[in-house]
Scaffold this motif. Structure first.
Motif, PDB file in Angstrom:
ATOM      1  N   PRO A 202       5.974   3.002 -10.708  1.00 55.48           N
ATOM      2  CA  PRO A 202       6.731   3.576  -9.548  1.00 55.48           C
ATOM      3  C   PRO A 202       8.324   3.373  -9.848  1.00 55.48           C
ATOM      4  O   PRO A 202       8.502   2.463 -10.346  1.00 55.48           O
ATOM      5  N   MET A 203       9.117   4.340  -9.427  1.00 53.44           N
ATOM      6  CA  MET A 203      10.462   4.313  -9.637  1.00 53.44           C
ATOM      7  C   MET A 203      11.326   4.739  -8.225  1.00 53.44           C
ATOM      8  O   MET A 203      10.517   5.039  -7.428  1.00 53.44           O
ATOM      9  N   HIS A 204      12.514   4.744  -8.394  1.00 57.29           N
ATOM     10  CA  HIS A 204      13.362   5.290  -7.314  1.00 57.29           C
ATOM     11  C   HIS A 204      13.242   4.742  -6.078  1.00 57.29           C
ATOM     12  O   HIS A 204      12.750   5.317  -5.125  1.00 57.29           O
ATOM     13  N   TYR A 205      13.233   3.192  -6.081  1.00 59.57           N
ATOM     14  CA  TYR A 205      12.927   2.477  -4.606  1.00 59.57           C
ATOM     15  C   TYR A 205      13.740   1.339  -4.701  1.00 59.57           C
ATOM     16  O   TYR A 205      13.930   0.778  -5.921  1.00 59.57           O
ATOM     17  N   ASN A 206      13.991   1.104  -3.532  1.00 62.76           N
ATOM     18  CA  ASN A 206      14.737  -0.381  -3.254  1.00 62.76           C
ATOM     19  C   ASN A 206      16.030  -0.604  -4.029  1.00 62.76           C
ATOM     20  O   ASN A 206      16.750  -1.702  -4.202  1.00 62.76           O
ATOM     21  N   THR A 207      16.602   0.534  -4.627  1.00 58.93           N
ATOM     22  CA  THR A 207      18.218   0.440  -5.036  1.00 58.93           C
ATOM     23  C   THR A 207      19.055   0.141  -3.913  1.00 58.93           C
ATOM     24  O   THR A 207      20.044  -0.527  -4.144  1.00 58.93           O
ATOM     25  N   TRP A 208      18.652   0.899  -2.871  1.00 57.27           N
ATOM     26  CA  TRP A 208      19.472   0.651  -1.734  1.00 57.27           C
ATOM     27  C   TRP A 208      18.601   0.618  -0.557  1.00 57.27           C
ATOM     28  O   TRP A 208      17.404   1.283  -0.610  1.00 57.27           O
ATOM     29  N   PRO A 209      19.033   0.136   0.685  1.00 53.94           N
ATOM     30  CA  PRO A 209      17.998  -0.060   1.945  1.00 53.94           C
ATOM     31  C   PRO A 209      17.426   1.289   2.308  1.00 53.94           C
ATOM     32  O   PRO A 209      16.117   1.297   2.760  1.00 53.94           O
ATOM     33  N   ILE A 210      18.116   2.576   2.121  1.00 53.09           N
ATOM     34  CA  ILE A 210      17.537   3.698   2.464  1.00 53.09           C
ATOM     35  C   ILE A 210      16.379   4.043   1.706  1.00 53.09           C
ATOM     36  O   ILE A 210      15.403   4.834   2.252  1.00 53.09           O
ATOM     37  N   ILE A 211      15.950   3.587   0.533  1.00 59.35           N
ATOM     38  CA  ILE A 211      14.980   3.870  -0.258  1.00 59.35           C
ATOM     39  C   ILE A 211      13.895   2.716  -0.336  1.00 59.35           C
ATOM     40  O   ILE A 211      13.291   2.609  -1.384  1.00 59.35           O
ATOM     41  N   ALA A 212      14.092   1.869   0.503  1.00 60.52           N
ATOM     42  CA  ALA A 212      13.124   0.582   0.726  1.00 60.52           C
ATOM     43  C   ALA A 212      11.819   0.825   0.655  1.00 60.52           C
ATOM     44  O   ALA A 212      11.292   2.077   1.453  1.00 60.52           O
ATOM     45  N   ALA A 213      10.872   0.519  -0.178  1.00 59.84           N
ATOM     46  CA  ALA A 213       9.310   0.811  -0.241  1.00 59.84           C
ATOM     47  C   ALA A 213       8.868  -0.506  -0.805  1.00 59.84           C
ATOM     48  O   ALA A 213       9.390  -1.240  -1.443  1.00 59.84           O
ATOM     49  N   ARG A 214       7.564  -0.579  -0.734  1.00 59.11           N
ATOM     50  CA  ARG A 214       6.582  -1.738  -1.180  1.00 59.11           C
ATOM     51  C   ARG A 214       5.710  -1.238  -2.273  1.00 59.11           C
ATOM     52  O   ARG A 214       4.894  -0.594  -2.040  1.00 59.11           O
ATOM     53  N   PRO A 215       6.228  -1.467  -3.739  1.00 62.48           N
ATOM     54  CA  PRO A 215       5.284  -0.853  -4.657  1.00 62.48           C
ATOM     55  C   PRO A 215       3.955  -1.744  -4.601  1.00 62.48           C
ATOM     56  O   PRO A 215       3.032  -0.833  -5.189  1.00 62.48           O
ATOM     57  N   GLU A 216       3.593  -2.850  -3.998  1.00 58.36           N
ATOM     58  CA  GLU A 216       2.285  -3.243  -3.777  1.00 58.36           C
ATOM     59  C   GLU A 216       1.387  -2.461  -2.681  1.00 58.36           C
ATOM     60  O   GLU A 216       0.190  -2.081  -3.313  1.00 58.36           O
ATOM     61  N   ALA A 217       2.133  -1.708  -2.023  1.00 55.96           N
ATOM     62  CA  ALA A 217       1.267  -0.776  -1.062  1.00 55.96           C
ATOM     63  C   ALA A 217       1.017   0.307  -1.821  1.00 55.96           C
ATOM     64  O   ALA A 217       0.083   0.761  -1.734  1.00 55.96           O
ATOM     65  N   PHE A 218       1.608   0.580  -2.618  1.00 58.36           N
ATOM     66  CA  PHE A 218       1.650   1.930  -3.665  1.00 58.36           C
ATOM     67  C   PHE A 218       0.341   1.668  -4.622  1.00 58.36           C
ATOM     68  O   PHE A 218      -0.411   2.445  -4.612  1.00 58.36           O
ATOM     69  N   LEU A 219       0.497   0.577  -5.194  1.00 59.62           N
ATOM     70  CA  LEU A 219      -0.442   0.232  -6.042  1.00 59.62           C
ATOM     71  C   LEU A 219      -1.851   0.072  -5.199  1.00 59.62           C
ATOM     72  O   LEU A 219      -2.927   0.716  -5.842  1.00 59.62           O
ATOM     73  N   LYS A 220      -1.889  -0.181  -4.064  1.00 59.77           N
ATOM     74  CA  LYS A 220      -3.129  -0.361  -3.213  1.00 59.77           C
ATOM     75  C   LYS A 220      -3.599   1.076  -2.957  1.00 59.77           C
ATOM     76  O   LYS A 220      -4.818   1.500  -3.028  1.00 59.77           O
ATOM     77  N   ALA A 221      -2.892   1.992  -2.516  1.00 58.11           N
ATOM     78  CA  ALA A 221      -2.778   3.468  -2.407  1.00 58.11           C
ATOM     79  C   ALA A 221      -3.429   4.153  -3.255  1.00 58.11           C
ATOM     80  O   ALA A 221      -4.062   5.311  -3.036  1.00 58.11           O
ATOM     81  N   CYS A 222      -3.274   3.886  -4.589  1.00 57.54           N
ATOM     82  CA  CYS A 222      -3.668   4.556  -5.895  1.00 57.54           C
ATOM     83  C   CYS A 222      -4.974   4.157  -6.270  1.00 57.54           C
ATOM     84  O   CYS A 222      -5.455   4.947  -7.072  1.00 57.54           O
ATOM     85  N   GLU A 223      -5.595   3.308  -5.796  1.00 57.06           N
ATOM     86  CA  GLU A 223      -6.940   2.461  -6.267  1.00 57.06           C
ATOM     87  C   GLU A 223      -7.831   3.872  -6.185  1.00 57.06           C
ATOM     88  O   GLU A 223      -7.896   4.513  -5.024  1.00 57.06           O
ATOM     89  N   PRO A 224      -8.635   3.951  -7.250  1.00 56.71           N
ATOM     90  CA  PRO A 224      -8.965   3.062  -8.333  1.00 56.71           C
ATOM     91  C   PRO A 224      -7.976   3.327  -9.641  1.00 56.71           C
ATOM     92  O   PRO A 224      -8.109   2.951 -10.756  1.00 56.71           O
TER      93      PRO A 224
END
Ligand code: NI
Ligand code: MN
Length: 219
Positions: free
Chosen positions: A183-205
């Motif tokens: 994952p990229m293009h997140y958390n550089t600034w507050p407006i693009i805050a995201a949780r990469p752990e949530a992405f990891l979970k959403a992508c399973e398997p």
């Protein structure tokens, strides 16, 4: 090939050639490397002309006598021409080839001032890397591995607001079917805050590798 995450949408691909993509370093609060500390760069790839992607591209290309690859209107713009750097203007669907290296330009659903926004598929040393650029989700992403071959790694934006959010990026993974995704293009600034752990979970398997700026992965 070694892939180093430099923060935001910037990656360094090191192999037969050193390729830097979207080198937004100087003004990037997350930047893992300074322009001065980069290794010798052969190619600078820019997905579109927004500042957080074009970044230090011209400075780096000039310093290293590297070739800038970008959409035609950006590569042939007054600023790029006047800088005197080597620049190759290409367009979506096209492939730049040099020996065993193939760099193809793909569609991205976004905006830009000069030409259209784009993504890249880089094939080097028999490995295939997809950098989506800034993009929303589009179903034709499913065509990318069909056109260029299966992807070893996909670099996808997840920060939302300007690009796909976590949910959409996880849907993109299911269209792209890469061996794994960073994952990229997140958390550089507050407006693009995201949780990469949530992405990891959403992508399973499907496999996701979360890289902090400065971390690298070998494919
Ligand atoms: Ni953008
Ligand atoms: Mn951006």
């Amino acid at each position: 090939m070694t892939i180093t995450y430099l923060g935001h949408a910037a990656f360094l691909l090191s192999g037969e050639k050193n390729i830097i993509i979207d080198p937004f370093l100087k003004e990037n609060p997350q930047a893992a490397l300074t322009v001065e500390r980069l290794p010798k760069i052969d190619f600078v790839l820019v997905t579109h002309d927004h500042d957080d992607h074009l970044g230090d591209a011209v400075t780096i290309a000039k310093k290293h006598n590297a070739t800038l690859l970008a959409i035609f209107e950006l590569a042939t713009s007054d600023d790029v021409r006047q800088s005197g750097i080597k620049a190759e203007g290409m367009n979506i669907g096209g492939t730049y080839r040099q020996n065993n290296l193939a760099i193809s330009m793909t569609q991205a659903l976004h905006s830009a001032t000069l030409g259209d926004p784009a993504g890249f598929v880089v094939e080097m040393e028999g490995k295939r890397v997809y950098h989506a650029g800034d993009t929303g989700l589009f179903s034709d992403m499913a065509l990318i591995p069909k056109i260029f071959g299966s992807l070893d790694i996909a670099l996808l934006p997840i920060g939302g607001y300007f690009v796909m959010d976590v949910k959409q990026a996880a849907m993109a993974v299911k269209l792209l079917y890469p061996k794994f995704t960073v994952p990229m293009h997140y958390n550089t600034w507050p407006i693009i805050a995201a949780r990469p752990e949530a992405f990891l979970k959403a992508c399973e398997p499907h496999r996701v590798k979360i890289l902090r700026p400065g971390e690298q992965v070998v494919i």
